[in-house]
Design an enzyme around this catalytic site. Structure first.
Site, PDB file in Angstrom:
ATOM      1  N   TYR A 103     -10.102   5.369   0.217  1.00 54.50           N
ATOM      2  CA  TYR A 103     -11.360   4.653   0.336  1.00 54.50           C
ATOM      3  C   TYR A 103     -12.360   5.055  -0.745  1.00 54.50           C
ATOM      4  CZ  TYR A 103      -9.982   3.758   5.242  1.00 54.50           C
ATOM      5  OH  TYR A 103      -9.343   3.379   6.391  1.00 54.50           O
ATOM      6  N   THR A 163      -3.498  -1.209   0.847  1.00 52.89           N
ATOM      7  CA  THR A 163      -4.814  -0.590   0.929  1.00 52.89           C
ATOM      8  C   THR A 163      -4.933   0.265   2.181  1.00 52.89           C
ATOM      9  OG1 THR A 163      -5.964  -2.264   2.269  1.00 52.89           O
ATOM     10  CG2 THR A 163      -5.766  -2.690  -0.114  1.00 52.89           C
ATOM     11  N   ASP A 164      -5.891   1.171   2.155  1.00 53.76           N
ATOM     12  CA  ASP A 164      -6.246   1.864   3.383  1.00 53.76           C
ATOM     13  C   ASP A 164      -6.912   0.855   4.320  1.00 53.76           C
ATOM     14  OD1 ASP A 164      -6.549   3.987   5.179  1.00 53.76           O
ATOM     15  OD2 ASP A 164      -6.985   5.390   3.562  1.00 53.76           O
ATOM     16  N   TRP A 165      -7.189   1.274   5.531  1.00 54.85           N
ATOM     17  CA  TRP A 165      -7.521   0.325   6.594  1.00 54.85           C
ATOM     18  C   TRP A 165      -8.935  -0.238   6.488  1.00 54.85           C
ATOM     19  CZ3 TRP A 165      -2.824   0.515   6.663  1.00 54.85           C
ATOM     20  CH2 TRP A 165      -2.001   0.168   7.724  1.00 54.85           C
TER      21      TRP A 165
END
Length: 616
Positions: free
Chosen positions: A285, A326-328
């Site tokens: 992030y 991607t991260d969440w």
């Protein structure tokens, strides 16, 4: 449960995934992965291809059925996301009973068979073989064999053991249908306040690299195939140097900084993990501040949106052509109950969800973590903001992994095999031994106090935060230090509890110093008997105040009470060595560059660990 299989005129058994009563090339197990992908991709509708690009949370029904309503964290009913939205990648949360887990997985695959081309589901998980329960990062082992956290594996300095762990975890995952691991974590533990260190292999880039490659090879084996668990290595290009140690899950922790100019250290583990064949890579992030790479200033946007980092560095300079997920929740705000956690759109907060999604695709990512907003991507394609050719590029990568895992040929698992495999005795024994061996002896006798390790049994023991059954293995448990021959206390590394935002309470952040009241209370114990303290080092605690009080001081990284007693008595020799420096004070921490591995003058340095010789 097994799917209906057919036999071609040539005598080849196959799964008729599109129900047309003939073996199409993508259904032919004799063809190469490349040939099967090339045949399937043009057959798919735009909606099917777009569905591949989303990877969201799913929850299992308690009885092993699919959940046909939103769950505690999952946003939609299973049939809705599989049949209407065409999603085929899911991150599963709670799985308690092996039979239930296998039954649910098979039911999920049966739903996927109803889609136009029967694309099988890939089920992923965060780590679930250790102790920390954090819905945003990891799960406690429960039915799976239980091992130390990754820091504990690093403390053992044994790449062969790490590969053995990966192989055991692979077998347990595959038994219940989990075929993708959202790990290993390659971040360097250079910022001691950061909440995610327990999942790392410590501060040293060379040790992290060695351990991470062994871990990957245990899960994926020598090459990605039908017996593998596909790994997502994270967080590119290294997520450890968070400003002031605040985590980038939260708006106050969005900045990633490099005051020591050590970006290269954090990047170092990724080229070897790419060479070892990682199936996927996840950017963090974090939003880089004042970062230059090869003399080029890097745009101050979160790494998931950053074309210089993903396309320029990862795909271009490092030559990576695998999946980038991607991260969440980079696109939409996350609504959980009455809580709203803003999208982690660091540096691009001004963009609407469509603009964020467009930027993520332009940056070079293939899959949106934690999202299921397929309509948004379809609309971007419909308005010409994203080309179908670009969708095909990501769909090809994602399908390739599914074919390599053998999911198109047989995604189902056997309930009986799952029950026999999860937590198998030899798996549990290996994990237990690693828990005990990873314990790090920091001090054993000092300032006129004679060593007490290995602990003798048959003593009167005063204990805190230990199960009575475990203390009984040492001797008679007493209620007061005044009546004890020895005191044994387990402590968590300090942190500042936070409760305002969703997930915050699970993240250990803030101060690393023990409060004065605890130190005073331990001093009262020491007035009556020798004190042995174990500190669970999910972060590098400041232990300075404990040194004058403890006869023996040890650190652990995911060790049961029973395994700790075996380590302290020498039944299993504790051989762990620190995977990071332990600072002397919070002032030293605050002065320290977030990206710099270690201190000039730590309280205990990287690699410290006393050897305790068991008594004969």
């Amino acid at each position: 449960m097994q799917p209906v299989r057919k036999t071609s005129p040539e005598g080849v058994e196959y799964r008729d995934l599109n129900g047309n009563d003939r073996m199409d090339p993508f259904e032919d197990p004799r063809l190469t992965v490349e040939e099967r992908v090339a045949d399937l991709l043009p057959r798919l509708s735009l909606e099917e291809k777009v569905g591949l690009m989303f990877h969201t949370v799913i929850e299992a029904g308690a009885d092993g059925t699919v959940l046909e309503e939103p769950g505690a964290i999952s946003k939609s009913a299973t049939s809705d996301v599989v049949l209407r939205k065409h999603l085929t990648h899911f991150n599963v949360h709670a799985l308690d009973d092996p039979r239930m887990a296998a039954r649910w997985h098979n039911a999920l695959q049966a739903v996927a068979e109803q889609t136009p081309h029967g694309i099988p589901v890939t089920v992923s998980t965060d780590p679930r073989h250790a102790f920390i329960e954090n819905a945003g990062a990891s799960f406690a082992a429960k039915s799976f064999s239980q091992w130390p956290e990754s820091l504990g594996l690093a403390a053992l300095r044994d790449a062969d053991l790490v590969r053995e762990f990966g192989d055991i975890a692979r077998q347990e995952y595959c038994a219940v249908g989990i075929r993708a691991a959202l790990h290993p974590t390659l971040d360097l533990a250079t910022e001691p306040r950061w909440a995610r260190q327990s999942g790392t292999f410590g501060q040293d880039p060379d040790l992290v690299t060695e351990m991470a490659v062994a871990y990957l090879l245990g899960f994926q084996q020598d090459s990605l195939g039908p017996g593998s668990v596909a790994c997502t290595s994270k967080h590119f290009p290294g997520g450890g140097p968070q400003k002031d140690g605040e985590d980038a899950h939260f708006p106050y922790g969005r900045e990633q900084v490099y005051p020591g100019g050590r970006f290269a250290d954090h990047l170092k583990p990724f080229p070897p993990i790419i060479a070892a064949g990682t199936a996927a890579i996840m950017p963090y992030y974090g939003m880089p501040i004042a970062l230059e790479v090869d003399g080029e200033p890097i745009e101050e946007v979160g790494f998931g949106y950053n074309k210089q980092i993903i396309t320029g560095l990862l795909r271009g300079k490092l030559g990576y052509d695998g999946v980038v997920v991607t991260d969440w929740e980079l696109v939409n705000d996350n609504h959980v109950g009455d809580q709203v956690l803003p999208a982690r759109a660091w540096g691009v907060e001004h963009l609407d969800p469509a603009g964020r999604m467009e930027l993520i695709i332009e940056a070079g990512s293939d899959q949106f973590g934690g999202e299921e907003c397929v309509e948004l991507l379809l609309d971007l394609v419909g308005h010409g903001r994203v080309s179908e050719a670009r969708i095909d590029e990501s769909a090809r990568r994602l399908l390739t992994v599914k074919f390599r895992l053998g999911l198109f040929d047989n995604p189902y698992v056997d309930e009986e095999h799952a029950a026999q495999t999860l937590g198998r005795k030899d798996f549990r024994d290996a994990g237990y031994a690693a828990q005990a061996r990873s314990v790090t002896v920091l001090q054993n006798g000092a300032e006129g106090r004679a060593p007490v390790l290995p602990l003798a049994t048959g003593q009167r023991v005063y204990a805190e935060n230990m199960s009575p059954e475990t203390v009984a293995a040492l001797g008679e448990q007493v209620d007061r230090p005044e009546d004890a021959d020895i005191a044994l206390v387990r402590l968590m590394a300090p942190f500042d509890p936070r409760f305002d935002l969703f997930l915050e309470s699970w993240f250990h952040q803030g101060s690393l110093e023990f409060p004065p009241g605890l130190v005073a209370r331990l001093a009262r114990i020491v007035a009556h008997c020798p004190l042995v303290v174990d500190v669970v080092l999910d972060r590098p605690a400041v232990l300075t105040s404990l040194l004058p009080l403890t006869t023996a001081l040890v650190g652990s990284y995911g060790t049961s009470d029973e395994a700790l007693v075996d380590a302290l008595t020498g039944a299993i020799a504790p051989v762990g060595r620190l995977p990071f420096d332990l600072p002397r004070s919070m002032e030293q921490v605050r002065r320290h560059g977030e990206d710099v591995p270690g201190y000039d003058d730590p309280l205990f340095g990287f690699g410290h660990g006393l050897q305790v010789i068991p008594t004969v």
